[in-house]
Design a protein around this motif. Sequence first.
Motif, short mmCIF file in Angstrom:
data_model
loop_
_atom_site.label_atom_id
_atom_site.label_comp_id
_atom_site.label_asym_id
_atom_site.label_seq_id
_atom_site.Cartn_x
_atom_site.Cartn_y
_atom_site.Cartn_z
N MET A 1 -5.16 10.26 53.38
CA MET A 1 -5.65 11.57 53.80
C MET A 1 -7.15 11.74 53.58
SD MET A 1 -2.49 13.86 52.34
CE MET A 1 -3.03 15.43 53.03
N ASN A 2 -7.73 10.88 52.74
CA ASN A 2 -9.18 10.85 52.51
C ASN A 2 -9.73 12.21 52.09
OD1 ASN A 2 -11.58 9.41 52.33
ND2 ASN A 2 -12.22 10.00 54.40
N GLY A 3 -8.96 12.93 51.27
CA GLY A 3 -9.45 14.19 50.72
C GLY A 3 -9.36 15.38 51.65
N GLU A 4 -8.79 15.20 52.84
CA GLU A 4 -8.72 16.29 53.82
C GLU A 4 -7.28 16.73 54.02
OE1 GLU A 4 -10.77 15.37 57.46
OE2 GLU A 4 -12.19 14.06 56.42
N GLY A 5 -7.06 18.06 54.04
CA GLY A 5 -5.72 18.60 54.18
C GLY A 5 -5.14 18.97 52.84
N LEU A 6 -3.84 19.16 52.81
CA LEU A 6 -3.14 19.61 51.61
C LEU A 6 -2.01 18.64 51.29
CD1 LEU A 6 -2.33 21.77 49.45
CD2 LEU A 6 -0.92 22.81 51.23
N LEU A 7 -1.94 18.22 50.03
CA LEU A 7 -0.87 17.36 49.55
C LEU A 7 -0.17 18.06 48.39
CD1 LEU A 7 0.68 14.67 49.39
CD2 LEU A 7 -1.20 13.75 48.03
N VAL A 8 1.09 18.42 48.59
CA VAL A 8 1.90 19.02 47.53
C VAL A 8 2.80 17.93 46.98
CG1 VAL A 8 3.63 20.74 46.92
CG2 VAL A 8 1.82 21.31 48.56
N ALA A 9 2.67 17.65 45.69
CA ALA A 9 3.48 16.64 45.02
C ALA A 9 4.40 17.35 44.04
CB ALA A 9 2.59 15.63 44.30
N ASN A 10 5.69 17.23 44.24
CA ASN A 10 6.67 17.94 43.42
C ASN A 10 7.53 16.97 42.62
OD1 ASN A 10 8.25 20.48 42.75
ND2 ASN A 10 9.87 19.18 43.58
N GLU A 11 7.85 17.38 41.41
CA GLU A 11 8.77 16.62 40.57
C GLU A 11 9.58 17.60 39.74
OE1 GLU A 11 11.17 14.26 38.72
OE2 GLU A 11 9.82 13.46 40.27
N ILE A 12 10.90 17.49 39.80
CA ILE A 12 11.78 18.47 39.15
C ILE A 12 11.84 18.31 37.64
CG2 ILE A 12 13.89 17.07 39.42
CD1 ILE A 12 15.37 19.69 40.07
N HIS A 13 11.60 17.09 37.13
CA HIS A 13 11.68 16.85 35.69
C HIS A 13 10.30 17.07 35.05
CE1 HIS A 13 15.73 15.29 36.08
NE2 HIS A 13 15.32 14.52 37.06
N PRO A 14 10.18 17.98 34.08
CA PRO A 14 8.87 18.35 33.53
C PRO A 14 8.07 17.18 32.97
CG PRO A 14 10.52 19.95 32.85
CD PRO A 14 11.26 18.82 33.54
N ALA A 15 8.70 16.30 32.19
CA ALA A 15 7.95 15.18 31.60
C ALA A 15 7.42 14.24 32.68
CB ALA A 15 8.84 14.42 30.61
N ARG A 16 8.23 13.98 33.70
CA ARG A 16 7.79 13.12 34.79
C ARG A 16 6.74 13.81 35.64
NH1 ARG A 16 10.50 8.86 36.65
NH2 ARG A 16 10.53 9.59 38.82
N ALA A 17 6.82 15.13 35.77
CA ALA A 17 5.80 15.87 36.52
C ALA A 17 4.45 15.76 35.82
CB ALA A 17 6.22 17.34 36.65
N LYS A 18 4.45 15.73 34.50
CA LYS A 18 3.20 15.58 33.76
C LYS A 18 2.57 14.21 34.02
CE LYS A 18 1.24 15.92 29.10
NZ LYS A 18 1.53 16.16 27.67
N ILE A 19 3.40 13.16 34.05
CA ILE A 19 2.89 11.82 34.36
C ILE A 19 2.34 11.77 35.78
CG2 ILE A 19 3.59 9.41 34.70
CD1 ILE A 19 5.69 9.89 32.46
N LEU A 20 3.03 12.41 36.71
CA LEU A 20 2.57 12.51 38.09
C LEU A 20 1.19 13.15 38.14
CD1 LEU A 20 2.94 12.65 41.22
CD2 LEU A 20 4.20 14.79 40.83
N SER A 21 1.01 14.25 37.44
CA SER A 21 -0.26 14.96 37.42
C SER A 21 -1.38 14.08 36.84
CB SER A 21 -0.13 16.25 36.61
OG SER A 21 -1.32 16.99 36.64
N GLN A 22 -1.07 13.34 35.80
CA GLN A 22 -2.06 12.45 35.19
C GLN A 22 -2.49 11.35 36.15
OE1 GLN A 22 0.17 11.25 31.73
NE2 GLN A 22 -0.61 12.93 30.46
N ASN A 23 -1.56 10.81 36.93
CA ASN A 23 -1.90 9.77 37.88
C ASN A 23 -2.74 10.31 39.03
OD1 ASN A 23 -0.88 7.34 36.79
ND2 ASN A 23 1.20 7.95 37.32
N ILE A 24 -2.46 11.52 39.47
CA ILE A 24 -3.29 12.16 40.49
C ILE A 24 -4.71 12.36 39.98
CG2 ILE A 24 -3.64 14.41 41.62
CD1 ILE A 24 -0.64 14.39 42.25
N GLU A 25 -4.83 12.75 38.73
CA GLU A 25 -6.15 12.90 38.11
C GLU A 25 -6.88 11.56 38.04
OE1 GLU A 25 -7.02 15.47 34.51
OE2 GLU A 25 -6.94 13.49 33.55
N ARG A 26 -6.19 10.52 37.57
CA ARG A 26 -6.83 9.21 37.40
C ARG A 26 -7.36 8.65 38.72
NH1 ARG A 26 -4.91 3.98 37.60
NH2 ARG A 26 -2.76 4.70 37.85
#
Length: 456
Positions: free
Chosen positions: A123-148
Amino acid sequence: MDLPKDFTTKMQSLLQDEFPDFLQSYAREPAQGLRVNTLKITVDDFKRIDPFTLRKIPWAEEGFFYGGLERPGKHPFHDAGLYYIQEPSAMAVGEIVAPEPGEKILDLCAAPGGKTTHMAAKMNGEGLLVANEIHPARAKILSQNIERMGIRNAIVTNETPERLSNKFPGYFDRILVDAPCSGEGMFRKDPEARAEWSLEQVARCAIRQQDILEHAAKMLKAGGRLVYSTCTFSPEENEGVINSFIRSHPEFLIETADGYKGFSRGRKEWSGDTEADVEKTIRLWPHKLEGEGHFIAVLRKTDGEEITGRNITKPLKDKGILKDYYRFVKENLQMEPSGNFYLFGDHLYILPEEDISLKGLKVLRPGWHLGTLKKNRFEPSHALALSLTKKDAAFTWNLPAESAEMAAYLKGETLNGGEGKGWYLMLAQGYSIGWAKCANGLLKNHYPKGLRWKGM
């Protein structure tokens, strides 16, 4: 390798003459892969600084096999987000979703983030990407990888598919359902998956997958593309789920998924329906390529209601609140982040400029995290550092990736260097990896404590 007896009996019945080759694949070491993050570096530039022994993965544009004894997860380039370590077969999914810049994309079962970050790069930074995860601990890991990986246009939610479908009917251009499954395709890599497997679990997974698809279908625009994938061999969770979904949703059709050498097609005889169109789906088998098991189906929504009049999260109007942020930008950056500003507590974000409302949702990362408004000062976030290039910062401090100084920085140590006062963007061989604040010739370390190297 000890495989569940019911599993081998089932696979022998399904594969017949292919079964000996399939069984033999479990005696081989799993293939290891990494995918270059083109949000931060081009493939050609990465190959020029590549410290590993890489071979091209045929079905992934930015994907490479690496040697089994190499440890790219322990290299500073990993901390800088130059690549994502990802199972080779899994890379086929992001290639088939093929999101376009400017689209609205949903990854409904996104953790730990391999496919999310793959789509974000496309997507090269354009548009909207919603990343969902139902399990809280795994959602935190997901968020960290998006940050990295330095992703600016992603929102991370921790919701059920049902709550999201009530919030976003007819909203997304493309949706990925990388469905929770019995994990048969990961048996070679994951002893826990082998230990937890049973025929009853397969049946439970198929029911849950149908439910997830129902909610995903509601969120797709007319003309939109839904990609369903699993890492299991089970026909009940693959051809069976897709056939059942198509039969109950006449507004969807199966499109032919792109195949590569070594890919196979779905089996009509495994769907329970001789009229099923599942041969347009694809299967990745460990005895036919260098990778684990995967199944991928592409569904197109041909008809549906167009949703208008959506509520929108209101951006911050009082820019006077941001005076310390603007002072930080003026003094420390060569660019000015632009967009709609939002405050969540004292954390400052820029949300993608889309018609989206986050009210009532569990949100872990509501867009691009710029930093925190402290008393009379602004402290930039690690996410901001990792999303910048060396040209974006007024002050930078470059260290060779494999130097003792780089290791010291990643351990949280103070370094000698810098002039005057200001925030320095720390670079690993030219690529952003974090912040340090300069005072009196010292670079005070601001690498996050939770990410610091230990005992290395």
